[in-house]
Design an enzyme around this catalytic site. Structure first.
Site, mmCIF file in Angstrom:
data_model
loop_
_atom_site.group_PDB
_atom_site.id
_atom_site.type_symbol
_atom_site.label_atom_id
_atom_site.label_comp_id
_atom_site.label_asym_id
_atom_site.label_seq_id
_atom_site.Cartn_x
_atom_site.Cartn_y
_atom_site.Cartn_z
ATOM 1 N N ASN A 185 -5.686 -55.840 -9.956
ATOM 2 C CA ASN A 185 -5.506 -55.763 -11.409
ATOM 3 C C ASN A 185 -4.369 -56.657 -11.884
ATOM 4 O O ASN A 185 -3.383 -56.858 -11.164
ATOM 5 C CB ASN A 185 -5.122 -54.333 -11.844
ATOM 6 C CG ASN A 185 -6.293 -53.378 -11.821
ATOM 7 O OD1 ASN A 185 -7.453 -53.787 -11.825
ATOM 8 N ND2 ASN A 185 -5.990 -52.092 -11.781
ATOM 9 N N ASP A 202 -1.508 -56.247 -14.378
ATOM 10 C CA ASP A 202 -0.839 -55.136 -15.077
ATOM 11 C C ASP A 202 -0.055 -55.678 -16.272
ATOM 12 O O ASP A 202 0.866 -56.493 -16.107
ATOM 13 C CB ASP A 202 0.150 -54.419 -14.144
ATOM 14 C CG ASP A 202 -0.531 -53.507 -13.139
ATOM 15 O OD1 ASP A 202 -1.781 -53.404 -13.157
ATOM 16 O OD2 ASP A 202 0.193 -52.899 -12.324
ATOM 17 N N GLY A 239 -5.392 -51.033 -5.044
ATOM 18 C CA GLY A 239 -5.786 -51.719 -3.813
ATOM 19 C C GLY A 239 -4.783 -52.797 -3.438
ATOM 20 O O GLY A 239 -4.237 -52.814 -2.318
ATOM 21 N N THR A 256 1.051 -35.288 -1.654
ATOM 22 C CA THR A 256 2.314 -35.663 -2.287
ATOM 23 C C THR A 256 2.591 -34.724 -3.459
ATOM 24 O O THR A 256 1.677 -34.353 -4.210
ATOM 25 C CB THR A 256 2.303 -37.138 -2.746
ATOM 26 O OG1 THR A 256 1.199 -37.342 -3.620
ATOM 27 C CG2 THR A 256 2.188 -38.090 -1.566
ATOM 28 N N ASP A 293 11.053 -47.557 -12.634
ATOM 29 C CA ASP A 293 9.626 -47.647 -12.939
ATOM 30 C C ASP A 293 8.867 -46.995 -11.786
ATOM 31 O O ASP A 293 8.977 -47.445 -10.643
ATOM 32 C CB ASP A 293 9.260 -49.137 -13.065
ATOM 33 C CG ASP A 293 7.822 -49.367 -13.517
ATOM 34 O OD1 ASP A 293 7.030 -48.415 -13.510
ATOM 35 O OD2 ASP A 293 7.502 -50.521 -13.862
ATOM 36 N N ASP A 353 1.489 -45.954 -4.181
ATOM 37 C CA ASP A 353 0.823 -46.987 -3.365
ATOM 38 C C ASP A 353 1.753 -47.469 -2.252
ATOM 39 O O ASP A 353 1.313 -47.740 -1.129
ATOM 40 C CB ASP A 353 0.423 -48.180 -4.243
ATOM 41 C CG ASP A 353 -0.553 -47.776 -5.333
ATOM 42 O OD1 ASP A 353 -1.348 -46.845 -5.109
ATOM 43 O OD2 ASP A 353 -0.512 -48.389 -6.423
ATOM 44 N N ALA A 377 10.880 -48.598 -4.234
ATOM 45 C CA ALA A 377 9.922 -49.088 -5.252
ATOM 46 C C ALA A 377 10.208 -48.472 -6.620
ATOM 47 O O ALA A 377 10.134 -49.159 -7.651
ATOM 48 C CB ALA A 377 8.491 -48.773 -4.814
ATOM 49 N N ARG A 437 12.900 -50.088 -8.871
ATOM 50 C CA ARG A 437 12.674 -51.460 -9.348
ATOM 51 C C ARG A 437 11.521 -51.509 -10.353
ATOM 52 O O ARG A 437 10.593 -50.694 -10.258
ATOM 53 C CB ARG A 437 12.288 -52.355 -8.169
ATOM 54 C CG ARG A 437 13.342 -52.441 -7.103
ATOM 55 C CD ARG A 437 12.775 -53.193 -5.925
ATOM 56 N NE ARG A 437 13.789 -53.443 -4.933
ATOM 57 C CZ ARG A 437 13.549 -53.960 -3.735
ATOM 58 N NH1 ARG A 437 12.328 -54.297 -3.392
ATOM 59 N NH2 ARG A 437 14.532 -54.164 -2.890
HETATM 60 O O1 RIB Z 1 -0.904 -47.213 -8.826
HETATM 61 C C1 RIB Z 1 -0.467 -48.144 -9.781
HETATM 62 C C2 RIB Z 1 -1.586 -49.040 -10.203
HETATM 63 O O2 RIB Z 1 -2.563 -48.280 -10.865
HETATM 64 C C3 RIB Z 1 -1.189 -50.123 -11.174
HETATM 65 O O3 RIB Z 1 -0.743 -51.286 -10.526
HETATM 66 C C4 RIB Z 1 -2.443 -50.301 -12.030
HETATM 67 O O4 RIB Z 1 -3.048 -51.539 -11.877
HETATM 68 C C5 RIB Z 1 -3.360 -49.161 -11.626
HETATM 69 O O5 RIB Z 1 -4.372 -49.565 -10.812
#
Ligand code: RIB
Length: 296
Positions: free
Chosen positions: A10, A12, A40, A213, A239, A245, A275, A278
Site C-alpha cells: 500500500n 500510506d 504485507g 496480542t 505513531d 506488523d 517502531a 517513530r
Molecule cells: O498495519 C498497518 C498497515 O495497515 C498500514 O501500513 C496500512 O497500509 C494498512 O494496510
C-alpha cells in the site's frame, strides 16, 4: 527453508489530526506524509530486518507503486514475485491522532486483483517446510492456504483486517495464528479476557500455535505444551502504525532463525516498541542491530 509472504503493498497517506474526523465533519489536517505500507509489505520488511530471508509476493498498479518495490529491495526482500497490473496500487488513508493512535481507510487496488493463476505461478517456487505468511488484505487467501497445505508449507496467518470472508477460509490449516483480542473474539464467536480467548482458540484449533496480542498488556503465546506471557516495553508513542506488523515479522523471523518462542517474543516486543516511537509504517521498522541494542 524459505519464507514467502503473500501480502498487500500500500501507499500510506498519513494525516496528522487533532481528532478522528466525524460523520458530516470537514476538518483540516496539520501535516501529511506519504509512506510505504500495507500489512504485507510491512511484515516482509520486518522479517528481512530480523535477519530472515523472505520473498514477497503480491501486486502493485502501473506507475504509482514502484517506490514500494524499491523499499522492499533496500530492506533486502526478494521481489521477483510481485506483479505489476493495470490499474492502481492499493492505498491507505490514515488519520494519526496526537496520542499516536490511528484509524485507517483502505483501497485494495492491485492487492485485490491477485488471481489463482498468479498464485500457482508463485507457489511453484516453494516446497515442504517453507513458511508462508499471510494477512487479510489480498484476494484469494483461501486458495493460497489450500495450496500451502498441499505443499506442506508452515502456514502463519495474521487475520487482519477482520472481515466476513475469514470464516470461509480453511483456518484449520493454520500453524501459527497472530492476532489481537478483537480478531480472536470474532473468530471464536464471542469476546472474553485474554486467557479466555487463548483457551477458546486452542479448543477450536488444537494443532495451532497462538500468539494473542493484548495492546498495552503485551501478548500471550500458547502451543501444545506451554503458555508464555510477554510484556511491552514502554516508550514515548509517536505513531502506532505497523507496530503489530513489526511484532509479527520479528517474531516469525526469530523463530525461523532458531530462537525459542520466549526469546522470539521478547525480540518482537522490543522491535514493536522501537517502531511505535517513530513515525510512519515501514520506515519505522528497526534493524536487528537496533533491536538488540535496545534496553527498554
Ligand atoms: O498495519 C498497518 C498497515 O495497515 C498500514 O501500513 C496500512 O497500509 C494498512 O494496510
Amino acid at each position: 527453508m524459505k519464507i514467502l509472504n503473500y501480502g498487500s503493498l500500500n501507499i500510506d497517506y498519513t494525516y496528522s489530526v487533532d481528532h478522528f474526523v466525524r460523520g458530516g465533519e470537514t476538518m483540516s489536517s496539520e501535516e501529511m506524509h506519504v509512506f510505504s505500507g500495507g500489512k504485507g509489505l510491512n511484515q516482509s520488511i520486518a522479517l528481512s530486518k530480523s535477519g530472515a530471508e523472505v520473498w514477497h509476493a503480491g501486486a502493485i498498479g502501473t506507475g504509482d507503486g514502484d517506490f514500494l518495490i524499491r523499499q522492499l529491495k533496500e530492506a533486502g526482500v526478494n521481489t521477483e514475485y510481485i506483479s505489476v497490473l493495470d490499474g492502481k496500487t492499493g492505498h491507505a488513508i490514515i488519520q494519526k491522532a496526537k496520542d499516536g493512535g490511528n484509524c485507517i481507510l483502505l483501497f485494495g487496488g492491485a492487492n485485490q486483483q491477485i488471481t489463482r493463476e498468479m498464485v500457482d505461478g508463485v507457489m511453484d517456487h516453494f516446497e515442504k517446510g517453507d513458511y508462508l505468511v499471510l494477512q487479510n488484505e489480498i484476494s484469494e487467501i483461501g486458495y493460497i492456504m489450500e495450496r500451502a497445505r498441499e505443499k506442506g508449507m508452515v502456514l502463519v496467518f495474521n487475520p487482519s483486517p477482520m472481515d466476513d470472508k475469514i470464516s470461509s477460509y480453511p483456518l484449520e490449516y493454520v500453524d501459527y495464528f497472530l492476532l489481537n483480542e478483537i480478531e480472536a473474539g470474532d473468530i471464536c464467536g464471542e469476546q472474553g479476557s485474554g486467557e479466555e480467548l487463548l483457551q477458546k482458540l486452542s479448543d477450536k484449533f488444537p494443532a495451532s500455535k497462538i500468539v494473542l496480542t493484548l495492546g498495552g498488556d503485551g501478548s500471550l503465546y500458547r502451543d501444545g505444551q506451554r503458555i508464555l506471557t510477554q510484556g511491552i516495553y514502554k516508550v514515548p508513542v509517536a505513531d502506532t502504525t505497523a507496530a503489530g506488523d513489526t511484532f509479527t515479522g520479528f517474531l516469525i523471523g526469530g523463530l525461523v532463525q532458531g530462537l525459542d518462542a520466549g526469546e522470539a517474543l521478547d525480540l518482537a516486543a522490543k522491535a514493536a516498541a522501537i517502531a511505535v516511537s517513530r513515525p510512519g509504517a515501514a520506515p519505522s521498522i528497526p534493524s536487528r542491530e537496533e533491536v538488540e541494542a535496545f534496553e527498554g
